[in-house]
Design a protein around this motif. Sequence first.
Motif, PDB file in Angstrom:
ATOM      1  N   ASN A 274      39.823  36.393  24.772  1.00 25.92           N
ATOM      2  CA  ASN A 274      39.873  36.551  26.235  1.00 25.92           C
ATOM      3  C   ASN A 274      40.594  37.827  26.672  1.00 25.92           C
ATOM      4  OD1 ASN A 274      40.192  35.475  29.187  1.00 25.92           O
ATOM      5  ND2 ASN A 274      42.291  35.820  28.481  1.00 25.92           N
TER       6      ASN A 274
ATOM      7  N   THR B 117      42.343  37.000  39.541  1.00 29.47           N
ATOM      8  CA  THR B 117      43.400  37.198  38.544  1.00 29.47           C
ATOM      9  C   THR B 117      43.991  38.589  38.783  1.00 29.47           C
ATOM     10  OG1 THR B 117      42.021  38.311  36.927  1.00 29.47           O
ATOM     11  CG2 THR B 117      42.026  35.911  36.825  1.00 29.47           C
TER      12      THR B 117
ATOM     13  N   ARG C  74      52.413  42.033  26.204  1.00 33.96           N
ATOM     14  CA  ARG C  74      53.722  42.573  26.578  1.00 33.96           C
ATOM     15  C   ARG C  74      54.573  41.608  27.380  1.00 33.96           C
ATOM     16  NH1 ARG C  74      51.812  48.561  28.594  1.00 33.96           N
ATOM     17  NH2 ARG C  74      51.114  49.275  26.566  1.00 33.96           N
ATOM     18  N   ASP C  75      53.913  40.727  28.141  1.00 36.72           N
ATOM     19  CA  ASP C  75      54.644  39.939  29.132  1.00 36.72           C
ATOM     20  C   ASP C  75      55.091  38.598  28.546  1.00 36.72           C
ATOM     21  OD1 ASP C  75      55.664  38.786  31.389  1.00 36.72           O
ATOM     22  OD2 ASP C  75      54.013  39.391  32.695  1.00 36.72           O
TER      23      ASP C  75
ATOM     24  N   PHE D   4      47.474  44.591  21.344  1.00 40.97           N
ATOM     25  CA  PHE D   4      46.237  45.132  20.806  1.00 40.97           C
ATOM     26  C   PHE D   4      46.161  46.633  21.064  1.00 40.97           C
ATOM     27  CE2 PHE D   4      43.923  40.812  21.487  1.00 40.97           C
ATOM     28  CZ  PHE D   4      44.488  40.324  20.330  1.00 40.97           C
TER      29      PHE D   4
ATOM     30  N   TYR E 208      34.617  49.961  30.528  1.00 47.04           N
ATOM     31  CA  TYR E 208      34.833  48.507  30.516  1.00 47.04           C
ATOM     32  C   TYR E 208      33.495  47.779  30.349  1.00 47.04           C
ATOM     33  CZ  TYR E 208      35.970  43.880  32.402  1.00 47.04           C
ATOM     34  OH  TYR E 208      36.119  42.520  32.585  1.00 47.04           O
TER      35      TYR E 208
ATOM     36  N   SER F  90      48.796  34.748  28.667  1.00 48.21           N
ATOM     37  CA  SER F  90      50.014  34.796  29.476  1.00 48.21           C
ATOM     38  C   SER F  90      49.702  34.724  30.960  1.00 48.21           C
ATOM     39  CB  SER F  90      50.790  36.079  29.168  1.00 48.21           C
ATOM     40  OG  SER F  90      49.929  37.193  29.206  1.00 48.21           O
ATOM     41  N   ARG F  91      48.489  35.103  31.321  1.00 50.69           N
ATOM     42  CA  ARG F  91      48.148  35.203  32.743  1.00 50.69           C
ATOM     43  C   ARG F  91      46.680  34.847  32.952  1.00 50.69           C
ATOM     44  NH1 ARG F  91      48.043  40.609  33.914  1.00 50.69           N
ATOM     45  NH2 ARG F  91      48.665  41.458  31.908  1.00 50.69           N
TER      46      ARG F  91
ATOM     47  N   THR G 151      36.775  37.194  39.628  1.00 45.03           N
ATOM     48  CA  THR G 151      37.621  35.993  39.562  1.00 45.03           C
ATOM     49  C   THR G 151      39.031  36.384  39.976  1.00 45.03           C
ATOM     50  OG1 THR G 151      36.267  35.295  37.668  1.00 45.03           O
ATOM     51  CG2 THR G 151      38.325  34.110  38.012  1.00 45.03           C
TER      52      THR G 151
ATOM     53  N   ASN H  21      41.911  42.570  38.598  1.00 49.85           N
ATOM     54  CA  ASN H  21      41.089  43.251  39.602  1.00 49.85           C
ATOM     55  C   ASN H  21      41.774  43.307  40.956  1.00 49.85           C
ATOM     56  OD1 ASN H  21      40.847  40.596  40.093  1.00 49.85           O
ATOM     57  ND2 ASN H  21      38.711  40.421  39.514  1.00 49.85           N
TER      58      ASN H  21
ATOM     59  N   MET I  32      42.856  34.117  33.557  1.00 52.91           N
ATOM     60  CA  MET I  32      41.921  33.152  32.959  1.00 52.91           C
ATOM     61  C   MET I  32      42.439  32.593  31.645  1.00 52.91           C
ATOM     62  SD  MET I  32      38.269  34.883  33.202  1.00 52.91           S
ATOM     63  CE  MET I  32      37.992  35.879  34.617  1.00 52.91           C
TER      64      MET I  32
HETATM   65  N1  NAP Z   1      39.195  38.669  36.618  1.00 57.26           N
HETATM   66  C1  NAP Z   1      37.934  39.007  36.718  1.00 57.26           C
HETATM   67  O1  NAP Z   1      37.395  39.207  37.818  1.00 57.26           O
HETATM   68  C2  NAP Z   1      37.094  39.121  35.494  1.00 57.26           C
HETATM   69  C3  NAP Z   1      35.702  39.232  35.656  1.00 57.26           C
HETATM   70  C4  NAP Z   1      34.900  39.284  34.539  1.00 57.26           C
HETATM   71  C5  NAP Z   1      35.470  39.225  33.280  1.00 57.26           C
HETATM   72  N2  NAP Z   1      36.818  39.132  33.146  1.00 57.26           N
HETATM   73  C6  NAP Z   1      37.349  39.031  31.798  1.00 57.26           C
HETATM   74  O2  NAP Z   1      38.127  37.853  31.706  1.00 57.26           O
HETATM   75  C7  NAP Z   1      39.163  38.032  30.739  1.00 57.26           C
HETATM   76  C8  NAP Z   1      40.498  37.671  31.343  1.00 57.26           C
HETATM   77  O3  NAP Z   1      40.734  38.538  32.439  1.00 57.26           O
HETATM   78  P1  NAP Z   1      41.887  38.251  33.497  1.00 57.26           P
HETATM   79  O4  NAP Z   1      41.311  38.654  34.789  1.00 57.26           O
HETATM   80  O5  NAP Z   1      42.424  36.880  33.336  1.00 57.26           O
HETATM   81  O6  NAP Z   1      42.973  39.342  33.049  1.00 57.26           O
HETATM   82  P2  NAP Z   1      44.546  39.488  33.374  1.00 57.26           P
HETATM   83  O7  NAP Z   1      44.985  38.510  34.403  1.00 57.26           O
HETATM   84  O8  NAP Z   1      44.783  40.925  33.594  1.00 57.26           O
HETATM   85  O9  NAP Z   1      45.206  39.076  31.966  1.00 57.26           O
HETATM   86  C9  NAP Z   1      44.945  39.871  30.849  1.00 57.26           C
HETATM   87  C10 NAP Z   1      45.530  39.227  29.610  1.00 57.26           C
HETATM   88  O10 NAP Z   1      45.199  40.053  28.485  1.00 57.26           O
HETATM   89  C11 NAP Z   1      46.380  40.478  27.841  1.00 57.26           C
HETATM   90  N3  NAP Z   1      46.262  41.856  27.417  1.00 57.26           N
HETATM   91  C12 NAP Z   1      45.858  42.922  28.148  1.00 57.26           C
HETATM   92  N4  NAP Z   1      45.945  44.051  27.436  1.00 57.26           N
HETATM   93  C13 NAP Z   1      46.414  43.687  26.212  1.00 57.26           C
HETATM   94  C14 NAP Z   1      46.737  44.387  25.028  1.00 57.26           C
HETATM   95  N5  NAP Z   1      46.629  45.725  24.932  1.00 57.26           N
HETATM   96  N6  NAP Z   1      47.193  43.686  23.963  1.00 57.26           N
HETATM   97  C15 NAP Z   1      47.336  42.352  24.030  1.00 57.26           C
HETATM   98  N7  NAP Z   1      47.060  41.627  25.134  1.00 57.26           N
HETATM   99  C16 NAP Z   1      46.606  42.291  26.199  1.00 57.26           C
HETATM  100  C17 NAP Z   1      47.494  40.348  28.874  1.00 57.26           C
HETATM  101  O11 NAP Z   1      48.726  40.166  28.187  1.00 57.26           O
HETATM  102  P3  NAP Z   1      50.161  40.583  28.888  1.00 57.26           P
HETATM  103  O12 NAP Z   1      50.391  39.615  30.010  1.00 57.26           O
HETATM  104  O13 NAP Z   1      51.164  40.410  27.843  1.00 57.26           O
HETATM  105  O14 NAP Z   1      49.977  41.962  29.380  1.00 57.26           O
HETATM  106  C18 NAP Z   1      47.033  39.121  29.661  1.00 57.26           C
HETATM  107  O15 NAP Z   1      47.435  37.948  29.012  1.00 57.26           O
HETATM  108  C19 NAP Z   1      39.039  39.481  30.266  1.00 57.26           C
HETATM  109  O16 NAP Z   1      38.275  39.526  29.091  1.00 57.26           O
HETATM  110  C20 NAP Z   1      38.297  40.153  31.402  1.00 57.26           C
HETATM  111  O17 NAP Z   1      37.593  41.294  30.969  1.00 57.26           O
HETATM  112  C21 NAP Z   1      37.642  39.091  34.223  1.00 57.26           C
END
Ligand code: NAP
Length: 261
Positions: free
Chosen positions: A92, A195, A38-39, A64, A160, A14-15, A193, A198, A17
């Motif tokens: 993801n 998003t 949720r979103d 989840f 984490y 939904s958001r 990254t 963070n 990466m």
């Molecule tokens: N951004 C960074 O700097 C960074 C760095 C290293 C690794 N990562 C990893 O990259 C991946 C993507 O991160 P992101 O930064 O893109 O995250 P994000 O923008 O916060 O998006 C998180 C996504 O996961 C879903 N999600 C979260 N909690 C959930 C739950 N309880 N049940 C079902 N879905 C859930 C959210 O769904 P809803 O929209 O419905 O809530 C959303 O689609 C993750 O594995 C993160 O650990 C991120």
Amino acid sequence: MDMNGRTALVTGASRGMGRAIARRLAADGALVAVHYGRDGDAARDTVSAIEKAGGEAFAVRAEFGVDGDVDTLLAGLTEGLRGRALDVLVNNAACGDLDTLFAGSVERLTPRQFDEVFAVNVKAPLFLVQAVLPLLRDGGRVINISSAAARIAVPSQIAYAMSKGALEVMSRTLAGALGPRGITVNTVRPGATDTGINGFLDDPAVRAGMSAATALGRIGRPADIADAVAFLASDEARWITGGVIEANGGLWLGPQEQPPG
Ligand SMILES: NC(=O)c1ccc[n+]([C@@H]2O[C@H](COP(=O)([O-])OP(=O)(O)OC[C@H]3O[C@@H](n4cnc5c(N)ncnc54)[C@H](OP(=O)(O)O)[C@@H]3O)[C@@H](O)[C@H]2O)c1
């Protein structure tokens, strides 16, 4: 990459990466299941962006960390695929207390937070793989999104970081288990990254420090990660399994040399 005729499930699409990964796989020709927790509005935005670009996608909701999470996702996925097999699973979705930099330190972490992080970041991906195995085509792909936190000590995010360590062990173990079916299992390890996960990157000083810690001198963009995932999902990556791709612009490679003078 040619993904025409293929199907993919991207969790947390939904958001951030996940959305970029879903859009990239759809642009390459795959029918994409856009999972969200949720979103729903954000997930529908991902689907409509894909459709406007000429691709195919459908949204699937499953939160989840609650009872029946994987069963709910499997039901929505099966309905959306309409009898087609699954070619690519991208694990993801993740959560973590990353909004403020020190929220997940050993002093402040609670057992409840720990359980939530492990339920979403480790248990759900493992049992999702188990659930989709009958749908997953021989020669398919599983791609798990880890974090640089699994390699570099990040004391402010202990649960984490531990969850991503567990995900990487899962990835390597599954690569061995699913190899006989020609299914590859790999990990992509992003660094910081841009998003929503963070919020601390909104602080200019933190942002400058994190940028300076990469060889390429900037914060990652969701598309940087999506392109690495698209490669692993493609036929071109057929001989790569059990691997880890560092998609982080060269994060903390070693001491930076200062120019003379
Ligand atoms: N951004 C960074 O700097 C960074 C760095 C290293 C690794 N990562 C990893 O990259 C991946 C993507 O991160 P992101 O930064 O893109 O995250 P994000 O923008 O916060 O998006 C998180 C996504 O996961 C879903 N999600 C979260 N909690 C959930 C739950 N309880 N049940 C079902 N879905 C859930 C959210 O769904 P809803 O929209 O419905 O809530 C959303 O689609 C993750 O594995 C993160 O650990 C991120």
